[in-house]
Structure formats: C-alpha cells, structure tokens
Enzyme design. Structure first.
Site, PDB file in Angstrom:
ATOM      1  N   ARG A 180       1.911   1.567  15.167  1.00 51.94           N
ATOM      2  CA  ARG A 180       1.507   1.396  13.777  1.00 51.94           C
ATOM      3  C   ARG A 180       1.932   0.006  13.294  1.00 51.94           C
ATOM      4  O   ARG A 180       2.688  -0.687  13.963  1.00 51.94           O
ATOM      5  CB  ARG A 180       2.117   2.477  12.898  1.00 51.94           C
ATOM      6  CG  ARG A 180       3.623   2.456  12.855  1.00 51.94           C
ATOM      7  CD  ARG A 180       4.201   3.696  12.207  1.00 51.94           C
ATOM      8  NE  ARG A 180       4.086   3.629  10.761  1.00 51.94           N
ATOM      9  CZ  ARG A 180       4.947   4.205   9.917  1.00 51.94           C
ATOM     10  NH1 ARG A 180       5.968   4.899  10.388  1.00 51.94           N
ATOM     11  NH2 ARG A 180       4.784   4.118   8.622  1.00 51.94           N
ATOM     12  N   HIS A 200       0.844  -1.208   0.000  1.00 55.62           N
ATOM     13  CA  HIS A 200       0.000   0.000   0.000  1.00 55.62           C
ATOM     14  C   HIS A 200       0.877   1.255   0.000  1.00 55.62           C
ATOM     15  O   HIS A 200       0.679   2.164  -0.803  1.00 55.62           O
ATOM     16  CB  HIS A 200      -0.926  -0.011   1.227  1.00 55.62           C
ATOM     17  CG  HIS A 200      -1.548   1.322   1.558  1.00 55.62           C
ATOM     18  ND1 HIS A 200      -2.596   1.847   0.833  1.00 55.62           N
ATOM     19  CD2 HIS A 200      -1.262   2.240   2.510  1.00 55.62           C
ATOM     20  CE1 HIS A 200      -2.927   3.030   1.344  1.00 55.62           C
ATOM     21  NE2 HIS A 200      -2.130   3.299   2.365  1.00 55.62           N
ATOM     22  N   ASP A 223       6.263  21.334 -26.642  1.00 53.17           N
ATOM     23  CA  ASP A 223       6.211  19.990 -26.061  1.00 53.17           C
ATOM     24  C   ASP A 223       7.282  19.919 -24.991  1.00 53.17           C
ATOM     25  O   ASP A 223       7.976  20.904 -24.718  1.00 53.17           O
ATOM     26  CB  ASP A 223       6.458  18.909 -27.148  1.00 53.17           C
ATOM     27  CG  ASP A 223       5.873  17.553 -26.725  1.00 53.17           C
ATOM     28  OD1 ASP A 223       6.090  17.157 -25.566  1.00 53.17           O
ATOM     29  OD2 ASP A 223       5.195  16.912 -27.544  1.00 53.17           O
ATOM     30  N   SER A 281      -1.128  27.349  -5.229  1.00 53.60           N
ATOM     31  CA  SER A 281      -0.775  28.729  -5.551  1.00 53.60           C
ATOM     32  C   SER A 281      -1.314  29.157  -6.908  1.00 53.60           C
ATOM     33  O   SER A 281      -1.336  30.348  -7.225  1.00 53.60           O
ATOM     34  CB  SER A 281       0.749  28.907  -5.549  1.00 53.60           C
ATOM     35  OG  SER A 281       1.272  28.500  -4.314  1.00 53.60           O
ATOM     36  N   LYS A 287       4.150  29.999   3.390  1.00 54.16           N
ATOM     37  CA  LYS A 287       3.272  29.632   2.286  1.00 54.16           C
ATOM     38  C   LYS A 287       1.814  29.722   2.681  1.00 54.16           C
ATOM     39  O   LYS A 287       0.990  30.307   1.970  1.00 54.16           O
ATOM     40  CB  LYS A 287       3.586  28.208   1.819  1.00 54.16           C
ATOM     41  CG  LYS A 287       4.895  28.147   1.102  1.00 54.16           C
ATOM     42  CD  LYS A 287       5.108  26.799   0.489  1.00 54.16           C
ATOM     43  CE  LYS A 287       6.157  26.888  -0.582  1.00 54.16           C
ATOM     44  NZ  LYS A 287       5.718  27.568  -1.787  1.00 54.16           N
ATOM     45  N   GLU A 340      12.153  13.059  -0.280  1.00 53.89           N
ATOM     46  CA  GLU A 340      11.036  12.412  -0.970  1.00 53.89           C
ATOM     47  C   GLU A 340       9.692  12.967  -0.471  1.00 53.89           C
ATOM     48  O   GLU A 340       8.764  13.174  -1.247  1.00 53.89           O
ATOM     49  CB  GLU A 340      11.106  10.901  -0.738  1.00 53.89           C
ATOM     50  CG  GLU A 340       9.860  10.115  -1.125  1.00 53.89           C
ATOM     51  CD  GLU A 340       9.638  10.061  -2.627  1.00 53.89           C
ATOM     52  OE1 GLU A 340      10.594  10.301  -3.375  1.00 53.89           O
ATOM     53  OE2 GLU A 340       8.496   9.786  -3.032  1.00 53.89           O
ATOM     54  N   TYR A 393       9.116  15.888   0.505  1.00 46.04           N
ATOM     55  CA  TYR A 393       8.887  17.198  -0.121  1.00 46.04           C
ATOM     56  C   TYR A 393       8.641  17.068  -1.615  1.00 46.04           C
ATOM     57  O   TYR A 393       7.955  17.893  -2.204  1.00 46.04           O
ATOM     58  CB  TYR A 393      10.041  18.150   0.215  1.00 46.04           C
ATOM     59  CG  TYR A 393       9.980  18.486   1.675  1.00 46.04           C
ATOM     60  CD1 TYR A 393       9.013  19.383   2.134  1.00 46.04           C
ATOM     61  CD2 TYR A 393      10.771  17.845   2.601  1.00 46.04           C
ATOM     62  CE1 TYR A 393       8.876  19.633   3.483  1.00 46.04           C
ATOM     63  CE2 TYR A 393      10.634  18.090   3.952  1.00 46.04           C
ATOM     64  CZ  TYR A 393       9.688  18.988   4.382  1.00 46.04           C
ATOM     65  OH  TYR A 393       9.528  19.226   5.713  1.00 46.04           O
ATOM     66  N   HIS A 425      13.499  11.818   3.384  1.00 49.45           N
ATOM     67  CA  HIS A 425      12.916  13.088   3.749  1.00 49.45           C
ATOM     68  C   HIS A 425      12.725  14.021   2.561  1.00 49.45           C
ATOM     69  O   HIS A 425      11.635  14.541   2.372  1.00 49.45           O
ATOM     70  CB  HIS A 425      13.585  13.768   4.937  1.00 49.45           C
ATOM     71  CG  HIS A 425      12.602  14.732   5.524  1.00 49.45           C
ATOM     72  ND1 HIS A 425      11.558  14.308   6.312  1.00 49.45           N
ATOM     73  CD2 HIS A 425      12.391  16.039   5.304  1.00 49.45           C
ATOM     74  CE1 HIS A 425      10.773  15.330   6.569  1.00 49.45           C
ATOM     75  NE2 HIS A 425      11.249  16.394   5.982  1.00 49.45           N
ATOM     76  N   THR A 482       7.315  26.920   5.539  1.00 44.60           N
ATOM     77  CA  THR A 482       6.014  26.300   5.277  1.00 44.60           C
ATOM     78  C   THR A 482       4.903  27.225   5.762  1.00 44.60           C
ATOM     79  O   THR A 482       3.884  27.404   5.090  1.00 44.60           O
ATOM     80  CB  THR A 482       5.924  24.932   5.973  1.00 44.60           C
ATOM     81  OG1 THR A 482       7.113  24.208   5.714  1.00 44.60           O
ATOM     82  CG2 THR A 482       4.738  24.143   5.469  1.00 44.60           C
ATOM     83  N   TRP A 524       7.197  -0.019   3.811  1.00 38.09           N
ATOM     84  CA  TRP A 524       7.724   0.655   2.614  1.00 38.09           C
ATOM     85  C   TRP A 524       9.100   1.228   2.890  1.00 38.09           C
ATOM     86  O   TRP A 524       9.856   1.515   1.968  1.00 38.09           O
ATOM     87  CB  TRP A 524       6.750   1.737   2.112  1.00 38.09           C
ATOM     88  CG  TRP A 524       6.904   3.073   2.755  1.00 38.09           C
ATOM     89  CD1 TRP A 524       6.368   3.452   3.938  1.00 38.09           C
ATOM     90  CD2 TRP A 524       7.637   4.210   2.263  1.00 38.09           C
ATOM     91  NE1 TRP A 524       6.729   4.740   4.222  1.00 38.09           N
ATOM     92  CE2 TRP A 524       7.501   5.238   3.212  1.00 38.09           C
ATOM     93  CE3 TRP A 524       8.390   4.463   1.116  1.00 38.09           C
ATOM     94  CZ2 TRP A 524       8.095   6.494   3.050  1.00 38.09           C
ATOM     95  CZ3 TRP A 524       8.984   5.716   0.968  1.00 38.09           C
ATOM     96  CH2 TRP A 524       8.822   6.708   1.920  1.00 38.09           C
ATOM     97  N   HIS A 575      15.373  13.043  11.901  1.00 40.15           N
ATOM     98  CA  HIS A 575      14.223  13.172  12.809  1.00 40.15           C
ATOM     99  C   HIS A 575      13.269  11.981  12.670  1.00 40.15           C
ATOM    100  O   HIS A 575      12.350  11.838  13.456  1.00 40.15           O
ATOM    101  CB  HIS A 575      13.489  14.511  12.631  1.00 40.15           C
ATOM    102  CG  HIS A 575      12.779  14.683  11.332  1.00 40.15           C
ATOM    103  ND1 HIS A 575      12.738  15.875  10.660  1.00 40.15           N
ATOM    104  CD2 HIS A 575      12.063  13.834  10.580  1.00 40.15           C
ATOM    105  CE1 HIS A 575      12.041  15.729   9.559  1.00 40.15           C
ATOM    106  NE2 HIS A 575      11.616  14.499   9.487  1.00 40.15           N
ATOM    107  N   HIS A 576      13.512  11.137  11.665  1.00 36.26           N
ATOM    108  CA  HIS A 576      12.734   9.902  11.566  1.00 36.26           C
ATOM    109  C   HIS A 576      13.318   8.814  12.462  1.00 36.26           C
ATOM    110  O   HIS A 576      12.787   7.718  12.531  1.00 36.26           O
ATOM    111  CB  HIS A 576      12.739   9.387  10.122  1.00 36.26           C
ATOM    112  CG  HIS A 576      12.060  10.316   9.164  1.00 36.26           C
ATOM    113  ND1 HIS A 576      10.726  10.227   8.874  1.00 36.26           N
ATOM    114  CD2 HIS A 576      12.512  11.366   8.449  1.00 36.26           C
ATOM    115  CE1 HIS A 576      10.389  11.168   8.011  1.00 36.26           C
ATOM    116  NE2 HIS A 576      11.457  11.870   7.734  1.00 36.26           N
ATOM    117  N   SER A 592      12.422   5.696 -13.844  1.00 38.50           N
ATOM    118  CA  SER A 592      11.340   6.441 -14.456  1.00 38.50           C
ATOM    119  C   SER A 592      11.252   7.857 -13.883  1.00 38.50           C
ATOM    120  O   SER A 592      11.148   8.837 -14.617  1.00 38.50           O
ATOM    121  CB  SER A 592      10.023   5.687 -14.242  1.00 38.50           C
ATOM    122  OG  SER A 592       8.930   6.539 -14.439  1.00 38.50           O
ATOM    123  N   SER A 593      11.322   7.961 -12.547  1.00 34.33           N
ATOM    124  CA  SER A 593      11.239   9.287 -11.924  1.00 34.33           C
ATOM    125  C   SER A 593      12.391  10.169 -12.351  1.00 34.33           C
ATOM    126  O   SER A 593      12.219  11.367 -12.590  1.00 34.33           O
ATOM    127  CB  SER A 593      11.293   9.180 -10.403  1.00 34.33           C
ATOM    128  OG  SER A 593      10.243   8.430  -9.944  1.00 34.33           O
TER     129      SER A 593
END
Lengths: 196, 538, 388
Positions: free
Chosen positions: B462, B88, B117, B280, B343, B267, B269, B265, B340, B153, B314-315, B181-182
């Site tokens: 979790r 998931h 293009d 925006s 924004k 990722e 963002y 991390h 943040t 994951w 921090h993770h 791909s990314s």
C-alpha cells in the site's frame, strides 16, 4: 430546569476528569511501556544501569554464543567496532568485550550508544555490570578509546536460546541531554604520536 | 398513532406543533447557523460539513486513483502522492465519518429519548464550529513550502518527527482541534443520554442507535485524549528536542505505534458502532418485526468496545514482538469476531419471517450487512499472525478497511440519511435518484475495492505511487471503479440539494410503515423544538 | 417481481467483480507460475505452511459467508411483503443465541491451533547456518554478511526514463536492483534487520518473511530456501517519498555456486581496496571526475536533491547555489561522508568509494551553474575521512 443544569454540570466535570486522566495516561504509557519491555523483552531493550555481579554457580553444561554488531547512525563519523565480534560464555560466567572507537572529525563529539538485543527475550537475561552505553561518551578530535562492556548471562536463560545478538548503535548527541558526567572519556587510549 | 397505509400520506395532525410558546422567530441567514444552539440545526451543520469533507477527501482519492491508473509516474510526484494518501485518510476519518455520526447523534438522540435538546447546547455549538477551522488548517498545510503531512494518517515516528516537514506543526494543531471537538461532542452525548431521557425511557428501552452512540462516546473520551498525547509527543520530539520516539535519546519508535494504536483500534470501533446502531434501527422497520435479540445486541456492542482496548498490537505484528505477545493479540483479535458475528446473526434473524420491503434505506442496510461482513471476514484473516505477515501493509489491508469503512460506516450513514431525511425535511426524497445512487454506488464500490484483495494477495504494497507491471490490469479496474464511485456521489449531492429545497411529496409523521420509536411520533418535518414536555413512554 | 429483481441485483452487484477479475486474469497470466490473484505458496517450508493456513482461513470465511448470506437471501426472497408474508412475533431465542456464540468460538479455536504452530516455527531463529545484516535507509537496502567482509548496498535498477514513461517498461519494472542479496539454498539464513533512519519493512513474499526495520533496534527473521531462483519483494512500510522505489531482490544459489560467488566478492573487495590506495596517490582529471560524478549523483543523490540540483523546497535543500556547495569545501565533503544527524542526509562514506565521493563533490561544485572550478581528489576525501 436548574436541577437539570446542575446535574449536567456535575456529569461534565466527571467526564472532564476522565478526559484529563486519559491524556495523562497517554504520557504514562511512556514509562509503562518501559516496564512492559522490561517484563517481556519487547525490542530487546537492556537495562541502562549496571547490574551487580554476585558470584553464582556457573552452568558449564551450556555454552551461549553472543554476537556483537556495531553501527553508527547517520551523521556520526566515528569508527566503531567490537574488538571481539563473537564470544562463547557459560551462563553465570563474567566476561568482557572491548569496543574500539575513534573520532576522525576535527571537533569534539559526544556519543551515546544504544543497545538492542535479539531475540528480545534474551535482553532480560543479559546482565551488564559495566557498559560504555550507560553514559554518554565524549571524544576530542582524533582521540580513540577502547570501551569495555562486562556482562554475564543469567543461568535462567530459556533453554531454547543458545545464542543471541547484541547491537550497539552510536548516536551523535553533542550538545544534547544532560547525561554527560565527565569531560574526558574514561576509556581513552594514549594519544597516537601523530596527533592531528 | 395513526398507521397510514403507505409512506407518503400527509399527516392530518401536522398542525399541532409544539412551538406555542416559542413563537419568537428563528434567526435567519448566516447568524442562525453561527449562533445556533438547536440540536437539529447543529446536526444539519455536522452532516453538511461531513458531506463536503467526504467530497474533498474523495477528490483526493480521485487523484490517487488517477496516478495509479497505469504504471509509471504521470500525474503527481511521489511526495505529493504521499500527501494525498495522508490527507485523504485524515479527512475521511476525522472529517467525514466521525462528524457525520455526530451529526446523526445530534439530530436523533434527543428525538429518540424524548429530550427537548442536547444537554449542553452552547458547547454543542462550539464543538461544531471549531471543526471547519481544524480542516482549513490541515488543507492549508498542503500549500506550504514542502507540502502538507506526507507520513500517512498513522504518522509513524520518526517519519513524522525527524524526517517530516514544517507543516507537521499545523498537522498537530489541527488534530488537537479535531480531538477537542470530538471530545466535546462525546461529552454532550453522554450527558444527554444520562440526564435527559424522558420519564419511563429506561436503559433497556433505549433505541439501539442511542445505545451504540453512548458506548461510542465513552470510547471517544477514553481514546481521543491519548491521540492528543501522541501528537503532542510528536510535536515536542520534532520541535522541542524531546526523545519520546528517538532511539538516540533513549526513546523508541515502536512505542509510538503502541500509543497510536491504543487510540487507533478503539477509533476503528468509534467509526463502526454507531453504524451497527443505525442498521439495528432500519432492519426491523422494513422487516416489520421487532429487532431480534435486543439485549444481546447491547451486550455485544459493549463487549466489542471493551475488547477493542486489548487488541491494538495486531496492527504491528511485523514490528518484532515476543511470540507470547503475538499469540495474545492474535487470540484477542479473533475473539472480537464472536460479538460481531452475533450482531450479523441478529440482523438476519430479524429479517427471518418478517414482512420485508426494500425501500432505499433498506437497500443500503442490506448492502451494509453483506459488504461489512466481507470486510469483517477479511479482518478475521488478518488477525491470524502468520498470514498477517504476508497481508500486512498490502492492498489486502486497504481492501479490508475500505470494506468496513466505506461499505460499512459510510453506507450506514447513507442508509441513515435516507431513513430519516423525510422526517427532517417533511418531504420524501427523490426515490428515482436515490435508487440510481444506490445501484451506481453498490456496483462501483465493489469494482473499486474488491480487486484490491487480489492485488494485495499478489504482493502490491500500500501507499506506493507506482507499481510493478503484474498489478496493472487490476489497478485500471480499481481506478475505473473509483471514478464511478466518485461520480455516483454527485447523484447524492443532487438529491440532497433537492431535499433541502423541500422539493418532493409531503410525508406523514410515520414516514415508513413499520417504523417505531419516538422520532416517528412527532410531525414531519420535525418542528424546530420537540418534546418541550416529555412524552409518555409506553 | 420488481422486488425480486432488486434482491437478485444485490447478489449480482457483488459478483461481477469476481467474474471480470478471473477472466482478466486468465487472459493475462500466460504461463506464469505465480498467481496474480492469490497469495503465493512460496519456496520455503514456512511459506508453504502460511499459504495453507491462508487457504484454510479463506475457505472457512467463504463457508461462513455462504451460510449467513444464504440464509439472509433466502429470507429476503421468502419473507417479502409483496409475497404476502406476515411478520412473525419472535424477537429472542436463548438457545439459538447461545449456539451462535459458541459455534463461532469453536471455529476460532479450530483456526487458532494451526496458526499458533506456524507462528512458533516462524519465530524460531535458533541455529542458523549464516547471518545477514539487513539495513534499510531512505530508499535502499544494505546487506552485510556477518561471517565475511562482504557488504554492499542494493538500489533500484529500473531506469528513471521507464518510470517517467519515456522508455518502455521492462519485465521486472520496479522489482529489479543493481546488486541483489545472494543466499545459499538448503541453509538456514538468519536476517538481522534494522534501519538507519525511518522505519522500513523488509519483505520477500516467496519466503513469507516481512519484518520491520526499526532505527536503533534489531529484529530477526529467517528463511531456508529449497529452490534456487530469483525472488522479488518490496519495502512494505511507508518510509517517505520513494517508498515505492526500494525493492528487495534475493537470489538463492546452490551452496557450491554460492561459495564461488562469495569468494569472487571477497576478491573484488580486495581489488577495490588496492585501487583505492592507488587512487590516493594520483590526481584525476576534471573531465573524469565530472563524468563519474554525474553518474554517482544520479544514483545516490538525485532522488532527494533532484537531477537539476534544485531539491524539493521545504523538504530537501537545493544544491544549486547552496552556500555550503559554493564555499565551504570541507563541510561539503564532511556532510557527504558522514551525513547530517536528524535529517534525511545519509552518510555516503559507507556507500561510496573515495573516488566516487571525490567525483560527486566535484560534480556538485561545478554543475548547474555552480561553477566554482573546485576539483576534489580522492586523497582530499580520505584526509577528512581519517582525520589526518
């Protein structure tokens, strides 16, 4: 349009260099992490080569107690214990602790001891002049050994640390790696009469 | 540019399409989609792919919520449960959110900067078409003996190395393809933005969506290779006897987490910066007022991106770090809340003294601002190391990242789809269905994720398939919310099918009254080829 | 008017969750001291500090949310086109922008100070009164008192039938263990935390202690519990199939009671050793071994190899019909005793007595149609364990 295509191509190449560079950086993080650990003491990793003891002034005003924990990992049948589980030392003073091992299995097993120090910062001030953990240790079936670890605590040890714990975990690395320098364990005890 | 009074008047000038020398036919059928190098076709492919993945990943979430509906094991066994949480996560991150943003970038970036293009159309085709393969491999691994990946994951070693099943090889392979791909997608975006802007489209005139995507693309090429490195190390540790993460061979399992989160991390963002760009674009349109603080938005985005490289640990506060390191990562993380916050304040200031209407895209945008902010604030709480020890790996964290990723990233994607869909199809979507979709989603998503804060604080870890009795009531609600949210997305599916069949009222090129930007100057539906001759930028 | 209802509904959309959750809570909690809604203040000075910090953070966040959303919803009400609002033309204001960069920064500094203080206190593991080595393994905890011989495993005590919904679930469903960790109150107890296999995380919410157990490395944490009581937690890091089934239970006792308990344990340990010696000299009957073996198998082995011995294909090997079980008895005893490196198979020599290992090996060699007829006695196990 071809001018455009050329520009695009140039830019793609530059970006691909970044991509390859970052892929390399991912792997470079491995040695960088070790450097980082050496600097900050993350995880309490200790140096894996011998320190040289230069006689320094012994700070008798402080006494540090060092505690030893021994563990064997899954699949590792050896008996393993510290002959002294706790020593009190003055910073700068050289001292030795022996670790007893015995291989009860009916085959040769090669062991690698992995140290871990807690609090991690203390690892930076623990200088080992001799340690069985620097090399892989082989034992034939039934052999036993008394393996020394000689160390001194750097007098620079931060004032708020009055004791720390050193853990050794024995892993079975038979048939793996190339660090095995000797065929026979240098710390071997005399074979017990009974043998196998 | 004629300002039509409302949103649904057909454009008179719709006839002057640009495809005068492109009268060769667009190939039809499957070949059109397989061989296409057209940014609009590829954008559509990406978006549909992302939506299908969203439904598949969602179906897995339904399995998870069904099992957690009540205490005890009833539907699946713990091993399969772990596979569901793992896949998931992977599907939603790499299969839904990221391809959806890439799809939007494909559709919109060339139109917004006045390019005909993407810069590298053939690479564009490849970067899409390797993606379905990657996910087929990942999904196929679920049917292997022993099942698919079941280590989360985040695939922490040694659970993913020594203690994982053989399907790990497929997992690694599929992540490699997703990464490739990314990276190709990101390179394409960067080159397009650097080299293909219409004359006069200076950096500080670029729409914010383009800016945020440019910064995102740089993040992608910086960290996706690191992920590739991490999975490669997992592969060699598991199958080829290396010891990157194995203490016995001189490695360190905690180092895996450092490498993973060095990718992970940024990722996070990658999945939220384009959302900032979308909001925006939408808020000014429906406030009929220019975006407040355009320049500070750009700088805020850039500083968030830069800071994202120095907060990864921090993770991992509970892994055991020296106090000094914990402090550093705590302060650095707290610092991210400043840009943040800027924004959010800018969006509110854009609304302030505007002339607002609340069409469906705006509804999603407003919901985004509120709910993303809730997720941001719980993120701020999580940054505080001493309390993070209590929050870490509980449902509080699950609540936090679902607020930023579902009501954040995914709501922004939905807002974007509703905002630009009429431009793509030339027809207004079914507004009644859209409102049903919005309200059902909004209410159910909160029933789904809000109580997770409570069960997390009360102590529910979790990634567990069964839980203690005091969590039972909330979990029932959470599951009900989950089912409702899942069903609500079927409304969206129905709406999209209708839209793709070109049902609905024709719209003008302007579509929305207050919309500004190059994409609104071309006819609706956007012709197959646009800006063959660069537009004049005012 | 329709727009207004839209706006209001957005506000309301987020509210019902608050409302229902609090009412659901009120109906259910019935006199329990611990909130099911919020972090618990816990029973140590540190956990109290953490709770205060959490509440401070929470209220600051709520205040920020109220201000930001307040302004936004006011604007959404006042500045609607349907109310005839005309758009203003401003789109920047340097002073305001500086203000909303600097003010949040100051708020952060205000938050950071108490956070840093608590953090330093939490990480100060110096001068403990006693030390416990906590070792995680798939899926149990092991506790070893460093100043004593006493060490034991702590396994989930909830019956399988409760988990599979055949029996009614007890009050402490999934939060109960066979042998909880016992610590004295009023003393600084240091935990050295490590792991045998994958990463686990030892968590007791009431102590505000959560530390990862990393294989090969040790971590430290400490607590000083003031109130005697039973405190429950869980493993907090995904550690494989039964991650949800390895709770932590700690009992804090008055020091005098603790000492009594400790000497009881030491006495029991001594007796067990004597018993072990006695068993070496005698043979157990097959019935005795099979009955004991079945019990041991279900607590120690069934989680992976499954109660029917068929394992989980591709994950955990089957014992039913396995060549090792059917033929090589020495290898079978060895793998149970010492585990197998690089797999989830643990060294049960550390966990089970010689008698239990003899019983479980006998059981495995004779259950589920593995009718080898082999009988393994404690002395056979001892021979392999000691290499004689």
């Amino acid at each position: 349009m071809s001018e455009q295509a050329k520009n695009n191509q140039k830019m793609v190449i530059k970006l691909l260099v970044i991509v390859v560079g970052m892929f390399g950086f991912g792997f470079a993080l491995v040695p960088l992490y070790d450097v980082f650990c050496d600097l900050t003491g993350i995880n309490g990793k200790t140096a894996n080569s011998a320190a040289v003891y230069t006689p320094i002034e012994i700070d008798e005003s402080r006494t540090i107690s060092v505690e030893f924990i021994t563990r064997t990992n899954t699949g590792m049948p050896w008996e393993f214990r510290a002959e002294t589980t706790r020593v009190k030392v003055h910073p700068g003073e050289l001292s030795t602790v022996n670790f007893y091992v015995r291989n009860p299995a009916n085959k040769q097993i090669v062991a690698q001891a992995i140290p871990s120090v807690s609090p991690g910062v203390a690892a930076l001030y623990l200088n080992k002049t001799e340690c069985f953990c620097f090399n892989q240790q082989p034992l034939l079936a039934g052999e036993e050994a008394s393996m020394p670890m000689q160390f001194y605590v750097d007098p620079q040890l931060p004032d708020d640390i009055s004791f720390f714990t050193v853990q050794y975990t024995l892993f079975d690395v038979t048939g793996k790696g190339d660090k095995l320098a000797v065929k026979e364990n240098p710390y071997l005890r005399e074979q017990p009469e009974s043998g196998i | 540019m004629a300002h039509s009074s409302d949103t649904i008047a057909p454009e008179h000038t719709g006839a002057h399409e640009h495809d005068d020398h492109h009268d060769h036919h667009i190939p039809s059928g499957i070949k059109r989609w397989l061989y296409t190098t057209n940014h609009k076709d590829i954008g559509t492919l990406y978006l549909w792919f992302a939506f299908i993945m969203f439904l598949i990943g969602g179906a897995m979430a339904m399995v998870i919520r069904l099992e957690l509906f009540q205490p005890g094991l009833q539907i699946v066994d713990p091993n399969f449960f772990n596979q569901m949480t793992t896949v998931h996560g992977l599907i939603m991150v790499f299969g839904a959110v990221m391809p959806a943003f890439t799809g939007l970038a494909n559709w919109l970036v060339p139109m917004m900067i006045g390019a005909p293009d993407m810069a590298l159309p053939r690479m564009n085709n490849w970067s899409f078409w390797i993606l379905p393969g990657a996910f087929l491999i990942l999904l196929a691994s679920l049917f292997m003996e022993g099942g698919g990946p079941s280590f989360g994951w985040t695939f922490y070693a040694p659970l993913s190395t020594t203690y994982s099943g053989d399907s790990t090889a497929l997992f690694v392979f599929s992540v490699h393809i997703m990464g490739a791909s990314s990276i190709m997608g990101a390179i394409n975006v960067i080159v397009t933005i650097f080299n293909m802007r219409a004359p006069g489209m200076t950096w500080m005139k670029m729409p914010l969506f383009v800016w945020t995507w440019l910064i995102t693309a740089f993040l992608l090429i910086a960290v996706m290779p690191v992920l590739a490195g991490a999975v490669t190390m997992v592969l060699t540790d598991k199958f080829f006897g290396t010891s990157f993460f194995n203490a016995a061979g001189g490695g360190d399992p905690v180092m895996f987490q450092h490498i993973f989160w060095f990718f992970g991390h940024p990722e996070v963002y990658i999945m939220i910066l384009p959302a900032f760009g979308i909001i925006s674009q939408i808020v000014p349109t429906f406030s009929r007022k220019k975006l407040f603080g355009y320049a500070s938005m750009v700088y805020a985005t850039a500083s968030i991106a830069l800071l994202s490289f120095v907060v990864w640990a921090h993770h991992m506060f509970t892994t055991g770090m020296p106090v000094a390191a914990e402090m550093f990562f705590m302060f650095a993380t707290m610092l991210i809340s400043v840009p943040t916050g800027v924004k959010v304040f800018n969006w509110v200031a854009t609304m302030w003294r505007g002339s607002m209407t609340f069409e469906v895209p705006m509804l999603f945008a407003v919901a985004f601002i509120v709910l993303f902010t809730i997720g941001g604030l719980s993120g701020l709480m999580l940054a505080i190391t001493p309390v993070d020890f209590q929050y870490h790996d509980t449902y509080f964290v699950v609540a936090h990242f679902h607020y930023v990723l579902v009501t954040g990233a995914i709501f922004s994607i939905m807002a974007a789809v509703y905002y630009w869909l009429p431009k793509w199809t030339g027809k207004m979507f079914d507004i009644t269905l859209a409102k049903w979709h919005f309200w059902c989603s909004l209410i159910s998503v909160n029933v789904l994720f809000f109580p997770m804060h409570f069960v997390g604080l009360a102590g529910m870890p979790r990634r567990i398939p069964d839980y203690a009795l005091q969590f039972a009531d909330f979990n029932k609600w959470i599951s009900l919310g989950g089912f409702a949210f899942g069903l609500s997305q079927l409304i969206f599916l129905a709406l999209l099918i209708k839209a793709c069949r070109k049902q609905g009222e024709p719209v003008s090129s302007q579509v929305w009254e207050g919309a500004e930007g190059l994409e609104w100057e071309i006819p609706s539906p956007a012709p197959y080829h646009t800006f063959e001759t660069p537009p004049v930028i005012k | 008017m329709k727009r207004l209802t839209n706006v209001l509904s957005i506000v309301l959309g987020t509210l019902p969750t608050f409302v229902f959750s609090f009412t659901a809570q009120a109906a259910e909690s019935g006199g329990k001291a611990v909130s099911d809604l919020n972090l618990r203040p816990g029973v140590t000075e540190i956990s109290g500090q953490v709770y205060d910090l959490h509440m401070l953070m929470f209220f600051i966040c709520v205040a920020i949310a109220v201000v930001v959303f307040g302004v936004m919803f006011t604007s959404m009400y006042l500045h609607r086109k349907s109310r005839g609002a005309k758009p203003a033309h401003f789109h920047e204001n340097v002073k305001v922008e500086i203000a909303w960069t600097v003010v949040p920064f100051l708020i952060l500094v205000f938050m950071a100070v108490p956070a840093a203080q608590t953090l330093i206190a939490m990480e100060d593991t110096t001068e403990p009164d006693m030390t416990v080595l906590v070792t995680g393994s798939q899926w149990k905890w092991h506790y070893k008192y460093m100043d004593s011989e006493v060490e034991y495993y702590s396994l989930l005590a909830t019956q399988q039938e409760q988990i599979t919904n055949r029996f009614e679930k007890g009050e402490n469903y999934l939060l109960e263990v066979d042998r909880p960790l016992v610590i004295p109150t009023g003393q600084k107890v240091r935990f050295l935390i490590t792991s045998e296999d994958v990463i686990h995380s030892w968590w007791v919410p009431d102590f505000a202690v959560k530390k990862d157990a990393n294989p090969g490395f040790i971590n430290e944490a400490w607590t000083k519990v003031d109130e005697p009581g039973v405190y429950r937690g869980q493993c907090a890091e995904l550690c494989g199939k039964d991650h949800g089934f390895m709770p932590v239970v700690v009992i804090a006792k008055e020091p005098a009671e603790f000492n009594t308990w400790m000497s009881e344990q030491e006495e029991a340990l001594r007796k067990a050793k004597e018993e072990e010696q006695r068993l070496l000299a005698m043979n157990m009957s097959i019935e005795e071994l099979m009955a004991e073996g079945k019990r041991v198998y279900n607590t120690a082995c069934a989680a992976c190899h499954m109660p029917n011995g068929e394992g989980l294909p591709g994950v955990f090997p089957a014992l039913k019909g396995s060549p090792m079980v059917m033929e090589d008895q020495l290898a079978h005893i060895d793998i149970v005793l010492n585990g197998k490196a690089g797999t989830a198979m643990q060294a049960f020599g550390k966990m089970l007595s010689l008698k239990e290992i003899a019983a479980v090996v006998t059981y495995e060699r004779n259950a589920w149609g593995n009718n080898t007829g082999d009988i393994v006695q404690p002395k056979d196990v001892n021979a392999i364990a000691t290499g004689e």
